[in-house]
Write a protein that holds these residues in place. Structure first.
Motif, PDB file in Angstrom:
ATOM      1  N   ARG A 155     -48.767  34.263   2.399  1.00  0.00           N
ATOM      2  CA  ARG A 155     -48.857  33.747   4.013  1.00  0.00           C
ATOM      3  C   ARG A 155     -49.421  32.323   3.948  1.00  0.00           C
ATOM      4  NH1 ARG A 155     -54.546  33.651   4.810  1.00  0.00           N
ATOM      5  NH2 ARG A 155     -55.857  34.556   2.989  1.00  0.00           N
ATOM      6  N   ILE A 156     -49.637  31.708   5.097  1.00  0.00           N
ATOM      7  CA  ILE A 156     -49.957  30.385   5.072  1.00  0.00           C
ATOM      8  C   ILE A 156     -51.476  30.322   4.818  1.00  0.00           C
ATOM      9  CG2 ILE A 156     -50.823  30.441   7.637  1.00  0.00           C
ATOM     10  CD1 ILE A 156     -49.119  27.520   5.997  1.00  0.00           C
ATOM     11  N   THR A 157     -51.898  29.225   4.058  1.00  0.00           N
ATOM     12  CA  THR A 157     -53.228  28.922   3.487  1.00  0.00           C
ATOM     13  C   THR A 157     -53.223  27.438   3.515  1.00  0.00           C
ATOM     14  OG1 THR A 157     -52.800  29.034   1.306  1.00  0.00           O
ATOM     15  CG2 THR A 157     -53.449  31.058   2.157  1.00  0.00           C
ATOM     16  N   LEU A 158     -54.447  27.117   3.063  1.00  0.00           N
ATOM     17  CA  LEU A 158     -55.011  25.680   2.866  1.00  0.00           C
ATOM     18  C   LEU A 158     -54.055  25.035   2.004  1.00  0.00           C
ATOM     19  CD1 LEU A 158     -56.711  23.112   2.986  1.00  0.00           C
ATOM     20  CD2 LEU A 158     -58.276  24.330   1.121  1.00  0.00           C
ATOM     21  N   ALA A 159     -53.492  25.827   0.877  1.00  0.00           N
ATOM     22  CA  ALA A 159     -52.722  25.117  -0.135  1.00  0.00           C
ATOM     23  C   ALA A 159     -51.277  24.780   0.611  1.00  0.00           C
ATOM     24  CB  ALA A 159     -52.332  26.448  -1.036  1.00  0.00           C
ATOM     25  N   ASP A 160     -50.883  25.379   1.243  1.00  0.00           N
ATOM     26  CA  ASP A 160     -49.514  24.958   1.873  1.00  0.00           C
ATOM     27  C   ASP A 160     -49.725  23.950   2.774  1.00  0.00           C
ATOM     28  OD1 ASP A 160     -47.929  27.254   0.997  1.00  0.00           O
ATOM     29  OD2 ASP A 160     -49.076  28.421   2.450  1.00  0.00           O
ATOM     30  N   LEU A 161     -50.834  23.955   3.567  1.00  0.00           N
ATOM     31  CA  LEU A 161     -50.860  22.641   4.465  1.00  0.00           C
ATOM     32  C   LEU A 161     -51.384  21.314   3.676  1.00  0.00           C
ATOM     33  CD1 LEU A 161     -53.166  24.618   6.947  1.00  0.00           C
ATOM     34  CD2 LEU A 161     -51.059  24.010   7.138  1.00  0.00           C
ATOM     35  N   ALA A 162     -52.175  21.696   2.610  1.00  0.00           N
ATOM     36  CA  ALA A 162     -52.412  20.152   1.890  1.00  0.00           C
ATOM     37  C   ALA A 162     -51.096  19.887   1.084  1.00  0.00           C
ATOM     38  CB  ALA A 162     -53.494  20.857   0.572  1.00  0.00           C
ATOM     39  N   VAL A 163     -50.448  20.742   0.404  1.00  0.00           N
ATOM     40  CA  VAL A 163     -49.260  20.324  -0.285  1.00  0.00           C
ATOM     41  C   VAL A 163     -48.241  19.901   0.560  1.00  0.00           C
ATOM     42  CG1 VAL A 163     -47.213  21.188  -1.611  1.00  0.00           C
ATOM     43  CG2 VAL A 163     -49.793  21.802  -2.222  1.00  0.00           C
ATOM     44  N   ALA A 164     -47.814  20.319   1.521  1.00  0.00           N
ATOM     45  CA  ALA A 164     -46.948  19.785   2.609  1.00  0.00           C
ATOM     46  C   ALA A 164     -47.067  18.619   3.204  1.00  0.00           C
ATOM     47  CB  ALA A 164     -46.486  20.804   3.844  1.00  0.00           C
ATOM     48  N   SER A 165     -48.379  17.992   3.775  1.00  0.00           N
ATOM     49  CA  SER A 165     -48.739  17.209   4.352  1.00  0.00           C
ATOM     50  C   SER A 165     -48.235  15.715   3.786  1.00  0.00           C
ATOM     51  CB  SER A 165     -50.183  16.841   4.728  1.00  0.00           C
ATOM     52  OG  SER A 165     -50.545  16.032   5.693  1.00  0.00           O
TER      53      SER A 165
END
Length: 212
Positions: A155-165
């Motif tokens: 699921r979406i978490t901080l990990a994905d938001l931080a890495v994708a940005s």
């Protein structure tokens, strides 16, 4: 709530996406590189983006800000509660903020910020150093990203938001992922940046740079 900074910063972009995923309304006020209202300097004494204000509470640093947002509105949960998943979320956030941004930031600053906004010459050596760091980063993600398309708990978490940005910054300076060499990573980044939390920012920035 006010976020001070520019969306061209991967840290500001991450913070805004995190707030959007939480359903928290924030206002972006332009600040950074010596500009911005006095409250920005109060929130961020060293002028680093993003700064943040919630009433009389002032803080800076994207990781500190998202931790605050998670605490005041626990659901939907974006920083996992399970101990190992939580530790990995913090690891991915740190990986993005230091290792990934070190490479992407060197390229973006020298290919975009310096010539376009500061009227400075590009540091060719710094560009080559940044480019040399990318293959190891891409290879790590290529073998790490799960089939689910999310780094943690499917699921979406901080990990994905931080890495994708930071990958948006790579696109803006012409060094996006080679989808043939790193297909899983390219698909993953495209999917995260296409989420409603990122998409309006990504679309606006790419239009600004003439990228379709």
């Amino acid at each position: 709530m006010i976020v001070y900074g520019s969306t061209l910063s991967p840290f500001v972009r991450k913070t805004l996406a995190f707030a959007a995923e939480k359903g928290i309304a924030v206002e972006l006020q332009q600040a950074g590189m010596g500009a911005g209202p006095p409250e920005f300097k109060d929130a961020s004494p060293f002028g680093k983006m993003p700064g943040f204000r919630d009433g009389d509470f002032l803080i800076s640093d994207s990781s500190a800000i998202v931790t605050y947002l998670e605490a005041i509105q626990p659901e939907p949960n974006l920083i996992p509660a399970e101990p190992r998943a939580r530790a990995r979320a913090i690891w991915y956030d740190e990986f993005a903020d230091t290792i990934l941004v070190a490479a992407a930031g060197a390229l973006f600053f020298n290919l975009v910020v310096a010539p376009r906004f500061l009227n400075q010459e590009t540091n060719a050596a710094a560009v080559e150093t940044g480019k040399a760091q990318l293959p190891a980063i891409f290879s790590y993600l290529e073998k790490t990203i799960p089939e689910s398309g999310f780094l943690l708990e499917d699921r979406i978490t901080l990990a994905d938001l931080a890495v994708a940005s930071p990958f948006q910054n790579l696109v803006l300076c012409g060094h996006g992922i080679d989808a043939q060499s790193y297909p899983r990573t390219a698909k993953y980044v495209d999917a995260i940046l296409a989420r409603p939390s990122f998409a309006p920012i990504v679309t606006q920035e790419r239009a600004m740079f003439g990228i379709g």
